[in-house]
Design an enzyme around this catalytic site. Structure first.
Site, PDB file in Angstrom:
ATOM      1  N   HIS A  50      26.112 -38.646 -15.915  1.00 33.27           N
ATOM      2  CA  HIS A  50      25.289 -39.342 -16.911  1.00 33.27           C
ATOM      3  C   HIS A  50      25.080 -38.498 -18.166  1.00 33.27           C
ATOM      4  O   HIS A  50      24.130 -38.738 -18.910  1.00 33.27           O
ATOM      5  CB  HIS A  50      23.945 -39.746 -16.299  1.00 33.27           C
ATOM      6  N   GLU A  57      16.571 -23.082 -10.163  1.00 32.27           N
ATOM      7  CA  GLU A  57      16.164 -21.678 -10.028  1.00 32.27           C
ATOM      8  C   GLU A  57      17.338 -20.749 -10.343  1.00 32.27           C
ATOM      9  O   GLU A  57      17.169 -19.721 -11.016  1.00 32.27           O
ATOM     10  CB  GLU A  57      15.617 -21.443  -8.608  1.00 32.27           C
ATOM     11  N   GLU A  69      17.193 -15.926 -17.675  1.00 39.18           N
ATOM     12  CA  GLU A  69      16.173 -14.893 -17.879  1.00 39.18           C
ATOM     13  C   GLU A  69      16.750 -13.495 -18.048  1.00 39.18           C
ATOM     14  O   GLU A  69      16.299 -12.743 -18.902  1.00 39.18           O
ATOM     15  CB  GLU A  69      15.243 -14.834 -16.658  1.00 39.18           C
ATOM     16  N   ARG A 128       4.445   0.682  -6.487  1.00 39.00           N
ATOM     17  CA  ARG A 128       4.330  -0.258  -5.376  1.00 39.00           C
ATOM     18  C   ARG A 128       3.250  -1.302  -5.639  1.00 39.00           C
ATOM     19  O   ARG A 128       3.183  -2.297  -4.941  1.00 39.00           O
ATOM     20  CB  ARG A 128       3.997   0.498  -4.078  1.00 39.00           C
ATOM     21  N   CYS A 145       0.828  -1.202   0.000  1.00 41.92           N
ATOM     22  CA  CYS A 145       0.000   0.000   0.000  1.00 41.92           C
ATOM     23  C   CYS A 145       0.868   1.260   0.000  1.00 41.92           C
ATOM     24  O   CYS A 145       2.015   1.241   0.428  1.00 41.92           O
ATOM     25  CB  CYS A 145      -0.854   0.034   1.255  1.00 41.92           C
ATOM     26  N   TRP A 193      -3.022  -2.342  -1.677  1.00 46.19           N
ATOM     27  CA  TRP A 193      -2.670  -3.666  -2.207  1.00 46.19           C
ATOM     28  C   TRP A 193      -3.323  -4.639  -1.231  1.00 46.19           C
ATOM     29  O   TRP A 193      -2.920  -4.741  -0.076  1.00 46.19           O
ATOM     30  CB  TRP A 193      -1.144  -3.809  -2.248  1.00 46.19           C
ATOM     31  N   LYS A 237       5.559 -10.451 -17.045  1.00 51.52           N
ATOM     32  CA  LYS A 237       5.459 -10.715 -15.611  1.00 51.52           C
ATOM     33  C   LYS A 237       4.350 -11.715 -15.305  1.00 51.52           C
ATOM     34  O   LYS A 237       4.470 -12.544 -14.424  1.00 51.52           O
ATOM     35  CB  LYS A 237       5.223  -9.402 -14.866  1.00 51.52           C
ATOM     36  N   LYS A 247      17.225 -18.020 -13.313  1.00 53.45           N
ATOM     37  CA  LYS A 247      17.438 -16.576 -13.092  1.00 53.45           C
ATOM     38  C   LYS A 247      18.506 -16.063 -14.062  1.00 53.45           C
ATOM     39  O   LYS A 247      18.357 -15.007 -14.653  1.00 53.45           O
ATOM     40  CB  LYS A 247      17.901 -16.289 -11.652  1.00 53.45           C
ATOM     41  N   ASN A 285      -0.959   1.051   6.139  1.00 51.01           N
ATOM     42  CA  ASN A 285      -0.155   0.118   5.358  1.00 51.01           C
ATOM     43  C   ASN A 285       0.397  -0.890   6.346  1.00 51.01           C
ATOM     44  O   ASN A 285       0.904  -0.515   7.393  1.00 51.01           O
ATOM     45  CB  ASN A 285       0.969   0.925   4.669  1.00 51.01           C
ATOM     46  N   GLY A 286       0.288  -2.193   6.041  1.00 50.47           N
ATOM     47  CA  GLY A 286       0.810  -3.215   6.952  1.00 50.47           C
ATOM     48  C   GLY A 286      -0.242  -4.259   7.252  1.00 50.47           C
ATOM     49  O   GLY A 286      -1.278  -4.327   6.585  1.00 50.47           O
TER      50      GLY A 286
END
Ligand code: F6R
Length: 609
Positions: free
Chosen positions: A505, A482, A489, A27, A2, A74, A604, A486, A98-99
């Protein structure tokens, strides 16, 4: 997350607040609202969706006054809607927040018992009611805010105004950001600097447990009890874009650094220390239903699929429940076997990924129960699932997922613990042993981030390599995948992740003096085996970058570079060793000059098949 903007000065507040909210758009948000005070009355306008909807409302029904607060929301508690949008009002008290208020359900219940009624599903609305109640006793806004905040547990930044005190704005912070902007005859509060940058460059950063009282005489800083606090403004020289990124060069880096906070928020309110249990508020499956599950399918795409692979290790180990992991685009077409005692878990940061959503519908259509791990409240996957475990990473702007991934890992640990408890495979002490480590994780991630420079040096050494190999065993194998993803990408370097024992192998044929091999080496039962794999690489002149929590001569003798990170229990090491995977990819991409936040060809949220 937020965004808050507050204003008290000599100009009309509304345009200043709306402009500030626009500068906080980065944000992420799903609704917005504003309140201004004039002639002893507070007028509120709120709208779901983008700021333009709020601006349209303001055009039709303008608000006036030189005191006001605004908010972009948010959603965390309660779906994105006009009714849940801030500001929230009780009596003459109006609040933006916010929180996350952890004890809001208990507080709401007791406020209800005392005659309060609520319009929204938010945790924020309880703050306005608490302040209203205390205001009735004290008749003083500052005293009432302090008393209300004493009752609240969790994280917050709040800005509060009151019809009875038309020349005052009170703001306070604990765990969520709040900055004060000092102007000439006008003052501002906001969640972040960009909201105020076109009006002032003199900023005062509130610390946790501090509050600011903005009134006609200026700015007054105190702690939450009322003791005065000395604050000195800092002159900010950032450009507006630099400011949006909090001084970080890229959103991705900012998000990597936000992980301690994101993990703490995802854990907040979910650990029942006394009972030795965990609490997943939106899971919506009874203990009996969870206990009756005979098989779990986990379905996801990309980075979320890597989280799913870690989840399999956790759930099979702790809850002894068989787990099958599928890539969503495969699952939806493979006619999966779903029986009434099969549970399907979808993992999706965005909650909108088309293949994952189709996997959900496939499982549901076959009569199975479905739950989701999601970062976006009320997203399609969250809405269509029977239950949800929300991660609280906050919006992720960088296309390459970082904080969303590590919060998924933590959500999976919580889910594994829940399953283990209801299946009677873990007692309270066993659960506590792991939750004690979980609560230490945000601090350990902070320590891991201190290795940033050392990782950058390694990035410099290998930035020109055309291929990378990432190796890991057990629950580190998904982290190797991962790490490779990364790097691919954002730096466009070809990289592969492999189980370390599988190297001989086939992939071993690739090894020569030009191939950097990143080896994930936690101090666990397979350490010696992984060191043997490192020896196999070195024997063929490959370059070994060891990423470990235990530095000793054996590692040094078998690696070209050694990066050392904090230790935790083996189940949580994937979270810690994700950090170097992210930072190595990030630094290589920056050195190569690629578009880190918006890499080519990637979106995204992949809402098409
Ligand atoms: C990689 C990345 C993607 C997403 C994938 C699924 O950094 O972010 O691989 O993980 O597109 O997205 P969600 O989690 O939104 O379903």
């Amino acid at each position: 997350m937020c965004g808050i903007v507050g204003y008290l000065g000599h100009q009309q507040a509304s345009p200043i607040i709306v402009e500030g909210l626009r500068r906080l758009e980065y944000r992420g948000y799903d609704s917005a609202g504003i309140a201004t005070l004039a002639g002893g009355r507070i007028e509120i306008r709120r709208a779901q969706g983008k700021l333009i909807n709020l601006e349209n409302q303001l055009r039709e029904k303008p608000v006036v006054g030189s005191l006001g607060i605004g908010h972009t929301r948010w959603a965390t508690h309660g779906r994105p809607s006009e009714i849940n949008a801030h500001p929230h009002k009780a009596g003459g008290i109006v609040v933006v927040h916010n929180g996350i208020i952890e004890n809001y359900l208990d507080l709401k219940e007791s406020l209800r018992a005392r005659g309060h009624s609520f319009k929204s599903e938010t945790d924020t609305e309880i703050i306005s009611h608490l302040v209203e109640e205390h205001y009735k006793h004290s008749g003083d806004l500052v005293t009432a805010v302090r008393a209300a905040l004493k009752e609240v547990r969790g994280a917050y930044a709040v800005a509060i105004i009151c019809e009875q005190e038309p020349d005052k704005l009170v703001a306070a912070k604990l765990g969520s950001p709040l900055v004060v902007g000092q102007g000439q005859g006008e003052n501002f509060v906001a969640s972040d600097i960009p909201a105020m940058l076109s009006h002032t460059r003199e900023m005062i950063f509130l610390e946790d447990g501090e509050m600011v009282i903005v009134d006609g005489t200026g700015l007054h800083f105190t702690d939450l009890v009322g003791n005065p606090v000395q604050k000195t403004p800092k002159t900010i020289t950032w450009t507006p874009l630099m400011a949006e990124k909090g001084g970080y060069r890229h959103f991705m880096l900012k998000e990597i650094y936000e992980q301690p906070r994101a993990l703490a928020d995802t854990l907040a309110g979910r650990i029942r220390e006394e009972q030795g249990d965990v609490y997943l508020e939106d899971l919506a499956l009874s203990d009996e239903e969870l206990g009756g599950v005979a098989k779990l399918n986990i379905v996801a795409c990309g980075t979320s699929w890597h989280a799913a692979l870690v989840g399999k290790f956790l759930i099979e180990k702790l809850a002894r429940l068989p787990v099958e992991v599928d890539i969503a685009s495969e699952f939806r077409y493979r006619d999966p076997i779903i029986t009434p005692d099969t549970l399907t878990l979808l993992i999706s940061q965005s909650g909108e990924t088309a293949d994952t959503l189709a996997g959900l519908r496939e499982a549901k259509g076959k009569g199975g129960k479905v739950v989701a791990i999601c970062n976006v409240l009320d997203s399609s996957i969250a809405r269509e699932s029977h239950g949800v475990i929300y991660t609280h990473a906050g919006p992720e702007i960088g296309v390459a997922s970082t904080k969303a991934f590590t919060t998924q890992l933590v959500a999976l640990v919580l889910f594994a613990l829940k399953l283990a408890r209801v299946r009677g495979l873990l007692d309270a002490d066993g659960c506590r042993a792991l939750t004690d480590e979980l609560v230490k994780l945000p601090r350990k991630i902070e320590e891991a981030l201190e290795q940033d420079e050392a990782i950058e040096e390694v990035a410099r050494l290998y930035m020109n390599a055309s291929d990378f190999l990432y190796l890991g065993r057990g629950n580190q194998y998904p982290i190797a995948l991962e790490g490779a993803l990364k790097l691919k990408e954002i730096s466009y370097i070809h990289a592969e992740g492999y189980p370390a024992g599988e190297m001989k192998h086939g992939p071993i044929a690739l090894i020569d003096e030009n191939l950097p091999v990143v080896v994930l080496l936690p101090n666990n039962d397979t350490r010696e085996k992984v060191i043997s794999n490192m020896q196999e690489v070195r024997a063929r002149a490959g370059k070994v970058i060891a990423v470990t929590d235990h530095d000793d001569p054996l590692v040094r003798d078998n690696a070209d570079q050694v990066l050392v990170f904090p230790s935790t229990c083996d189940d949580l090491m994937p979270v810690i060793l994700s950090v170097p995977m992210q930072l190595l990819a990030y630094h290589i991409a920056v050195l190569k000059g690629t578009d880190v936040d918006q890499p080519r060809n990637l979106a995204k949220s992949v809402t098409v098949e």
